[in-house]
Design an enzyme around this catalytic site. Structure first.
Site, mmCIF file in Angstrom:
data_model
loop_
_atom_site.group_PDB
_atom_site.id
_atom_site.type_symbol
_atom_site.label_atom_id
_atom_site.label_comp_id
_atom_site.label_asym_id
_atom_site.label_seq_id
_atom_site.Cartn_x
_atom_site.Cartn_y
_atom_site.Cartn_z
ATOM 1 N N GLU A 22 0.888 -1.150 -0.065
ATOM 2 C CA GLU A 22 -0.159 -0.011 0.030
ATOM 3 C C GLU A 22 1.031 1.146 -0.070
ATOM 4 O OE1 GLU A 22 -3.009 -0.145 3.185
ATOM 5 O OE2 GLU A 22 -4.146 -1.345 2.103
ATOM 6 N N GLU A 65 -6.787 -7.773 -1.537
ATOM 7 C CA GLU A 65 -7.298 -7.523 -0.096
ATOM 8 C C GLU A 65 -8.741 -7.080 -0.507
ATOM 9 O OE1 GLU A 65 -5.499 -5.139 3.040
ATOM 10 O OE2 GLU A 65 -3.545 -5.882 2.617
#
Length: 799
Positions: free
Chosen positions: A384, A456
């Site tokens: 991320e 995710e």
């Protein structure tokens, strides 16, 4: 493979109050704790604790006398993980420093060994989160713990030895399997690849039982291997590649690497294993456990892989957000469980020194894990993080240079990010319960020709505790179902990894204020929440039937029960009410048409009872039933327009009165003050009942205890068994709102990890039983005033 290793896990001394001057003045054994590896620097409570308690500079010391057989040999020590940086000293001299808490490092002890006397080895471990190394530098949504939390071993080598072997497998799709090895030989301080003058390399391929499969010509490292079986998810065939180093006819070294023959590729339209398109259905896994953080031995690493494959029914796992134990990956190799692994990090990118350490971390990850056939993808970006082309060009290059058989990826939460890797991995948190389950590939990736996967989903979008209300737990399951159904319906999405396998300890900046993120489909002890059944039902490994409601009307506001589902992999589900057959529900009753087995909506609790009991026509029965079921879901004051129209039809054309409708509701649906109903659900497969669930008010509860194993093997380290505890009714239904305390104690040659008094949370809890260094017998005794006493017998053997 682990032949020839001397494990050094026992007889360590540990001190928390460590300082470097202790190398000179020594430390008193009386002030040190005697420990066995794996070891955590600080056991922690289950929740509500300050993460600073495990952050420290501590010391591990091992006193030993070198064996005479080591004279003239090279003595190599490997530490499989030290969280999070380590310095190694032998007899007061620093030999090495390592700055990655998630990979192994090897230190040569040879030159500083003193034969005929005691030697002192010290490992200084820094578990602080203020270091300028990944994953540190900013906030992190998981606790990092610390210590020598994996194993340590020695290898005794000749002057020339095999340092590494990389076995590439090719040609599987064309049915021309090829084994192409890269062998690194170390002679003195020099390394050589594939050949070195005066030495000869020989290789043999063995089957998993150690029988010779193919004997290759001496000196050749590229071999045709006709007749081998490919590594598949359903049949993960493994082989052992034995590599030997000779000087003349003198055997100097032997190395055995377990391998599998397979080809993997992410293409424009999805993921392919050995030329066959497969949809990835996975979960993310942290490597943490209650109380001890990262420090668990082989048995628990293996058990997690078993849970993923056999209990949760997934075919893939992402090792978020760092490389994990080889024992875990070994088991994935054995189970056919696909692995996406990545370098350590979480959002933050540090300075140049930090970035260069991440490049080193990439090299260590690839070099140490590249023989695992289960690993299908390298994650070479910090999870991320923002784009940084100069940095990520380096990590991508390292991975491709060291392994040209696998593609690279990097997990993002931003769309249209700079794509240097082969596969765009995206954390798709777009689903909020009312919208489509995932975004289109074309909306996210800048290059639709490259592979794409969802790394995710869900997680923080809908945290769910095991003791949340029923409607919340059902919605948690449905959110996973909606996303899975959505990506199953997209041909160009390779698959997805749900967030996440289990709840986990996190920092004060995240979670529910108690240092736990309740994002898992299981709790921290790996007890299943309702959403776990959804994953389990997508597999055919076992018969699954889970009903999403306790059928207790008082659980719901206004006694209005929401949609009820049967989570199952059966062909159909039969419903009986007070032993009277109501209806058989089939896969046509699911709204999740893309899933292998979508949850089946149970939307009829009346069936033909009004035809039989009231003499209604079939048409009138269906109209009245529709009205009653709608009233059950929405309430009389909130009936949708379609229901009101049917009600008007029944009043105008069928002569029904309001009181009649009230009486029918009480008789066939039930309301507050009515007598509770017994519901029985039967899962039908191939015309046979394969599983039954009965829902009725409980009258007596008991503790149901499941252990991972009851024979503990004390060997190269201690052994641990997981003990999962659930409060159940007589019918086997979880008592979701039990928080009863349980007292734990042991007798004999075992101990438990954690507190002696625990409480159920959502009707579930757990503990861990470990061996204590000797063979024998033991018992774990669990006592509860509410549910009585349960005893589990354990045997401890010397392995």
């Amino acid at each position: 493979m682990r032949e020839g290793r001397i494990y050094w896990n026992h007889d360590w001394q540990f001190v928390k109050e460590y300082s470097k001057d202790m190398l000179e003045r020594g430390w008193s054994a009386s002030n040190a704790e005697q420990v066995t590896l794996p070891h955590t620097v600080q056991e922690v409570p289950y929740h509500y604790f300050d993460e600073s308690i495990y952050q420290m500079v501590c010391g591990y010391r091992k006193c030993f006398q070198p064996e005479e057989a080591w004279q003239g040999k090279r003595v190599l020590m490997t530490i499989e993980a030290a969280g999070h940086s380590a310095k190694v000293y032998l007899n007061g001299k620093q030999l090495a420093e390592h700055r990655n808490g998630y990979t192994a490092f090897t230190v040569e002890l040879t030159k500083e060994l003193c034969f005929g006397q005691e030697n002192v080895l010290v490992v200084e471990v820094n578990s602080g989160e203020d270091q300028n190394i990944p994953p540190f530098g900013h906030v992190i949504d998981y606790m990092t713990f610390g210590g020598l939390y994996r194993e340590v071993y020695l290898e005794i080598k000749e002057e020339a030895y095999l340092e590494d072997v990389f076995a590439r497998t090719r040609g599987i799709i064309e049915n021309k399997p090829l084994l192409d090895s890269e062998v690194i030989v170390r002679v003195g301080e020099q390394t050589y690849i594939n050949s070195v003058e005066g030495y000869e390399l020989r290789q043999t391929l063995l089957d998993s039982e150690g029988n010779e499969a193919v004997n290759f010509k001496a000196g050749e490292l590229r071999h045709s291997v006709q007749g081998i079986e490919p590594w598949e998810m359903e049949n993960p065939r493994l082989y052992i590649l034995r590599t030997q180093l000779y000087k003349g006819e003198i055997l100097l070294d032997t190395r055995e690497d377990r391998i599998g023959f397979r080809e993997v590729e992410f293409k424009t339209d999805g993921f392919y294993l050995n030329g066959k398109k497969r949809k990835l259905r996975g979960l993310n896994r942290h490597q943490s456990y209650p109380y001890v953080g990262y420090a668990m031995p082989k048995s628990m690493q293996v058990f997690d892989a078993d849970i993923l494959k056999n209990e949760l029914g997934v075919n893939a796992v992402r090792t978020s957000h760092y490389p994990q134990s080889h024992y875990f990956i070994d088991r994935c190799d054995e189970l056919g469980l696909l692995v996406f692994t990545e370098i350590p990090g979480w959002q933050h990118i540090g300075d140049e020194a930090w970035q260069q350490q991440a490049v080193v971390n990439t090299e260590e990850m690839v070099m140490q894990y590249r023989n695992h056939p289960s690993i299908i993808l390298w994650g070479v970006r910090i999870n991320e993080s923002q784009d940084n082309d100069a940095f990520y060009l380096q990590t991508n290059e390292v991975a491709h240079r060291l392994d040209d058989t696998r593609q690279t990826s990097g997990v993002r939460y931003i769309q249209k990010s700079s794509l240097l890797e082969d596969v765009y991995a995206f954390n798709d948190f777009s689903h909020e319960g009312f919208n489509h389950g995932c975004q289109k590939k074309s909306k996210v990736t800048p290059d639709t020709k490259k592979g794409y996967l969802i790394s995710e989903y869900n997680g923080h979008m809908y945290p769910t505790k095991s003791y949340d209300c029923e409607d919340h737990r059902v919605e948690h399951m449905l959110r996973h179902a909606r996303v899975m159904d959505a990506y199953y319906g997209e041909e160009d999405i390779a698959g997805g990894f749900g967030w996440c396998m289990f709840d986990y300890n996190t920092h004060k900046d995240f979670g529910s204020g108690d240092r736990i993120c309740y994002h898992g489909v299981t709790d921290m002890f790996r007890n299943p929440k309702l959403a776990a059944a959804l994953y389990q039902s997508q597999s055919e490994a076992q018969d699954v039937l889970e009903i999403t409601s306790s059928m207790d009307i008082g659980e719901h506001p206004g006694c209005l029960m929401k949609d009820i589902y049967a989570i199952t992999n059966a062909d159909s589900v039969r419903l009986y009410k007070n032993d009277v057959f109501i209806k058989e529900f089939t896969k046509e009753n699911t709204g999740f048409k893309n899933l292998p087995h979508g949850p089946i909506l149970i939307d009829d609790f009346i069936g033909d009872l009004m035809v039989q009991g009231e003499g209604f026509s079939k048409a009138k029965s269906e109209d009245v039933k529709s009205i009653l079921m709608s009233a059950c879901k929405h309430g009389v004051n909130n009936l949708p327009p379609a229901t009101l129209l049917k009600a008007a039809k029944c009043i105008l054309f069928r002569g029904m009165k309001m009181q009649e409708a009230v009486d029918l509701y009480s008789k066939y649906i039930g309301n507050w003050g009515g007598t509770a109903t017994v519901y029985r659900y039967e899962a039908i497969k191939d015309g046979k009942v394969v599983k039954t669930v009965e829902k009725k008010p409980m009258t007596k509860g008991h503790l149901e205890v499941r252990t991972s194993h009851t024979v503990l093997k004390e060997g190269q380290s201690y052994d641990v068994a997981a003990v999962r505890i659930q409060a159940m009714s007589e019918e086997g239904n979880l008592l979701n709102y039990s928080h009863a305390p349980i007292t734990l104690r042991t007798e004999g040659d075992i101990a438990f990890i954690g507190p002696s008094v625990i409480s159920l949370a959502g009707g579930m809890s757990g503990t861990y039983v470990k061996s204590v260094g000797r063979a024998g017998q033991g018992r774990l005794i669990m006592e509860s005033e509410a549910f009585g006493k349960v005893e589990i017998a354990f045997e401890v053997t010397n392995n």
